[in-house]
Design a protein around this motif. Structure first.
Motif, PDB file in Angstrom:
ATOM      1  N   ASP A   1      44.991   8.658  31.965  1.00 57.94           N
ATOM      2  CA  ASP A   1      44.289   8.648  30.686  1.00 57.94           C
ATOM      3  C   ASP A   1      45.201   8.252  29.529  1.00 57.94           C
ATOM      4  N   THR A   2      46.493   8.022  29.798  1.00 59.63           N
ATOM      5  CA  THR A   2      47.392   7.526  28.768  1.00 59.63           C
ATOM      6  C   THR A   2      48.233   6.390  29.345  1.00 59.63           C
ATOM      7  N   PHE A   3      48.596   5.466  28.476  1.00 62.63           N
ATOM      8  CA  PHE A   3      49.426   4.356  28.923  1.00 62.63           C
ATOM      9  C   PHE A   3      50.820   4.832  29.302  1.00 62.63           C
ATOM     10  N   ALA A   4      51.329   5.853  28.601  1.00 61.09           N
ATOM     11  CA  ALA A   4      52.655   6.380  28.921  1.00 61.09           C
ATOM     12  C   ALA A   4      52.708   6.891  30.353  1.00 61.09           C
ATOM     13  N   ALA A   5      51.656   7.589  30.796  1.00 62.59           N
ATOM     14  CA  ALA A   5      51.626   8.103  32.167  1.00 62.59           C
ATOM     15  C   ALA A   5      51.509   6.966  33.170  1.00 62.59           C
ATOM     16  N   ALA A   6      50.644   5.979  32.874  1.00 62.06           N
ATOM     17  CA  ALA A   6      50.493   4.841  33.780  1.00 62.06           C
ATOM     18  C   ALA A   6      51.795   4.058  33.889  1.00 62.06           C
ATOM     19  N   LEU A   7      52.498   3.920  32.778  1.00 60.88           N
ATOM     20  CA  LEU A   7      53.771   3.210  32.801  1.00 60.88           C
ATOM     21  C   LEU A   7      54.810   3.983  33.607  1.00 60.88           C
ATOM     22  N   GLY A   8      54.790   5.303  33.480  1.00 57.65           N
ATOM     23  CA  GLY A   8      55.713   6.117  34.271  1.00 57.65           C
ATOM     24  C   GLY A   8      55.489   5.939  35.764  1.00 57.65           C
ATOM     25  N   ALA A   9      54.218   5.850  36.179  1.00 59.76           N
ATOM     26  CA  ALA A   9      53.914   5.624  37.593  1.00 59.76           C
ATOM     27  C   ALA A   9      54.405   4.251  38.044  1.00 59.76           C
ATOM     28  N   ALA A  10      54.262   3.254  37.179  1.00 60.46           N
ATOM     29  CA  ALA A  10      54.753   1.915  37.519  1.00 60.46           C
ATOM     30  C   ALA A  10      56.265   1.914  37.651  1.00 60.46           C
ATOM     31  N   ARG A  11      56.954   2.625  36.770  1.00 64.58           N
ATOM     32  CA  ARG A  11      58.416   2.717  36.856  1.00 64.58           C
ATOM     33  C   ARG A  11      58.845   3.383  38.164  1.00 64.58           C
ATOM     34  N   ALA A  12      58.016   4.284  38.653  1.00 69.09           N
ATOM     35  CA  ALA A  12      58.324   4.976  39.905  1.00 69.09           C
ATOM     36  C   ALA A  12      57.975   4.150  41.135  1.00 69.09           C
ATOM     37  N   GLY A  13      57.482   2.926  40.937  1.00 70.01           N
ATOM     38  CA  GLY A  13      57.169   2.048  42.049  1.00 70.01           C
ATOM     39  C   GLY A  13      55.854   2.344  42.729  1.00 70.01           C
ATOM     40  N   MET A  14      54.932   2.970  42.018  1.00 71.75           N
ATOM     41  CA  MET A  14      53.672   3.383  42.622  1.00 71.75           C
ATOM     42  C   MET A  14      52.582   2.324  42.519  1.00 71.75           C
ATOM     43  N   GLY A  15      52.835   1.232  41.801  1.00 69.74           N
ATOM     44  CA  GLY A  15      51.818   0.199  41.696  1.00 69.74           C
ATOM     45  C   GLY A  15      52.097  -0.742  40.543  1.00 69.74           C
ATOM     46  N   VAL A  16      51.147  -1.652  40.325  1.00 67.45           N
ATOM     47  CA  VAL A  16      51.224  -2.644  39.245  1.00 67.45           C
ATOM     48  C   VAL A  16      50.376  -2.149  38.085  1.00 67.45           C
ATOM     49  N   VAL A  17      50.945  -2.188  36.891  1.00 71.11           N
ATOM     50  CA  VAL A  17      50.222  -1.750  35.707  1.00 71.11           C
ATOM     51  C   VAL A  17      50.022  -2.940  34.777  1.00 71.11           C
ATOM     52  N   LEU A  18      48.890  -2.971  34.103  1.00 76.28           N
ATOM     53  CA  LEU A  18      48.695  -3.953  33.047  1.00 76.28           C
ATOM     54  C   LEU A  18      49.378  -3.407  31.797  1.00 76.28           C
ATOM     55  N   GLY A  19      50.493  -4.003  31.428  1.00 75.40           N
ATOM     56  CA  GLY A  19      51.290  -3.453  30.356  1.00 75.40           C
ATOM     57  C   GLY A  19      51.283  -4.282  29.098  1.00 75.40           C
ATOM     58  N   SER A  20      51.391  -3.593  27.974  1.00 69.53           N
ATOM     59  CA  SER A  20      51.582  -4.251  26.688  1.00 69.53           C
ATOM     60  C   SER A  20      53.027  -4.748  26.629  1.00 69.53           C
ATOM     61  N   LEU A  21      53.231  -6.060  26.558  1.00 63.36           N
ATOM     62  CA  LEU A  21      54.581  -6.616  26.578  1.00 63.36           C
ATOM     63  C   LEU A  21      55.430  -6.126  25.396  1.00 63.36           C
ATOM     64  N   PRO A  22      54.886  -6.005  24.184  1.00 66.18           N
ATOM     65  CA  PRO A  22      55.716  -5.460  23.102  1.00 66.18           C
ATOM     66  C   PRO A  22      56.148  -4.015  23.359  1.00 66.18           C
ATOM     67  N   LEU A  23      55.255  -3.194  23.905  1.00 62.76           N
ATOM     68  CA  LEU A  23      55.614  -1.804  24.173  1.00 62.76           C
ATOM     69  C   LEU A  23      56.584  -1.684  25.350  1.00 62.76           C
ATOM     70  N   CYS A  24      56.545  -2.639  26.268  1.00 64.28           N
ATOM     71  CA  CYS A  24      57.385  -2.577  27.472  1.00 64.28           C
ATOM     72  C   CYS A  24      58.625  -3.463  27.362  1.00 64.28           C
ATOM     73  N   ALA A  25      58.949  -3.916  26.160  1.00 60.08           N
ATOM     74  CA  ALA A  25      60.064  -4.852  25.985  1.00 60.08           C
ATOM     75  C   ALA A  25      61.377  -4.268  26.499  1.00 60.08           C
ATOM     76  N   GLU A  26      61.630  -2.985  26.276  1.00 60.22           N
ATOM     77  CA  GLU A  26      62.891  -2.375  26.716  1.00 60.22           C
ATOM     78  C   GLU A  26      62.971  -2.325  28.238  1.00 60.22           C
ATOM     79  N   ASP A  27      61.858  -1.961  28.892  1.00 59.33           N
ATOM     80  CA  ASP A  27      61.840  -1.919  30.356  1.00 59.33           C
ATOM     81  C   ASP A  27      62.060  -3.311  30.942  1.00 59.33           C
TER      82      ASP A  27
END
Length: 286
Positions: free
Chosen positions: A216-242
């Motif tokens: 229900d939050t992008f932060a949680a979905a991004l955390g799952a993607a960082r953990a290698g659990m799947g592909v997330v549709l990410g905001s490129l400006p918000l994910c610039a550091e990653d």
């Protein structure tokens, strides 16, 4: 150029006219200005005499603008608004406590590096609140809000944080497990940002596999993607550091440029014009 002094009615008369026209009664205008009803009536009568025109049709329990009054009102309101804004910008006292409301994602992924500069602008206390309302909901009048949308909020101050662009992201390790990234598991995220159905329709990408993880939050979905659990549709400006650090990779070459994005919005009770201009300068300089 020869200077010719302006022969204008006193500002207090003009202010009484604007308040009465906006409030719809002399009594309400008097309460707003802090004078008596008879004082408002007297000021407007003096104004009408000076202008040589009747501004209100006076009835037993109501007032109505005349054609002349209705035509003059927007010019008066514009002039008073300009005077207010310029006075605040040049001489207004800075608010010593600024409150910013944003989603957990924006706070963690975008806002944090700006906090030292924003704290200096506040000149006192800076409070950051995690947004608990919907992304499209306007913040309270005393709060600077960061919201996702088309920028059509009614607040006096609005500034786009960045243009939105969206792309599929995953860890390098996960992306190496399949020849085609479209075969990898997908992560869904609720919220205003376009999801997988929109992405697939736009780029003719198969809708399968169906996401088995939804957050229900992008932060949680991004955390799952960082953990290698799947592909997330990410905001490129918000994910610039990653992306810069190599924790995530952009998959495929398609980028969805969305007409909605993150905006900073505020009413005049949340921040002075001078502070707002300084905040926007900090953000635009990044």
């Amino acid at each position: 150029m020869i200077y010719r002094p302006l022969h204008l009615p006193p500002l207090e008369w003009i202010r009484a006219f604007e308040a009465a026209a906006r409030c719809g009664s002399f009594t309400a205008a008097a309460a707003e200005i802090g004078i008596t009803q008879s004082a408002v009536s007297q000021r407007i009568s003096q104004l009408e005499k000076t202008l040589g025109a009747v501004l209100f049709i006076r009835q037993a329990r109501a007032i109505t603008l005349t054609v002349e009054g209705e035509a003059w009102l927007p010019h008066v309101q514009s002039a008073l608004g300009t005077l207010h804004d310029s006075s605040e910008a040049l001489f207004g006292s800075a608010r010593k406590r600024l409150v910013i409301s944003a989603s957990q994602s924006v706070i963690a992924l975008w806002l944090l590096p700006y906090l030292p500069a924003l704290r200096r602008i506040a000149g006192g206390q800076l409070a950051v609140q995690t947004m608990v309302l919907g992304a499209h909901d306007a913040p309270p009048e005393e709060v600077i809000g960061m919201r996702y949308g088309a920028g059509d909020w009614p607040q006096a101050y609005r500034c786009q944080l960045f243009p939105e662009s969206i792309a599929p992201l995953a860890t390098p390790e996960l992306s190496a497990q399949a020849e085609a990234w479209t075969d990898l598991p997908r992560i869904a995220c609720a919220g205003p940002r376009p999801g997988w159905n929109t992405w697939c329709a736009r780029f003719n990408v198969p809708t399968t596999p169906v996401p088995q993880l939804q957050f229900d939050t992008f932060a949680a979905a991004l955390g799952a993607a960082r953990a290698g659990m799947g592909v997330v549709l990410g905001s490129l400006p918000l994910c610039a550091e990653d992306l810069a650090a190599g924790r995530l990779l952009q998959l495929g070459g398609e980028v969805l440029a969305h007409h909605e994005s993150y905006w900073m919005i505020a009413g005049k009770n949340a921040v002075t014009r001078r502070q707002w201009d300084e905040i926007c300068a900090v953000i635009s300089a990044a």
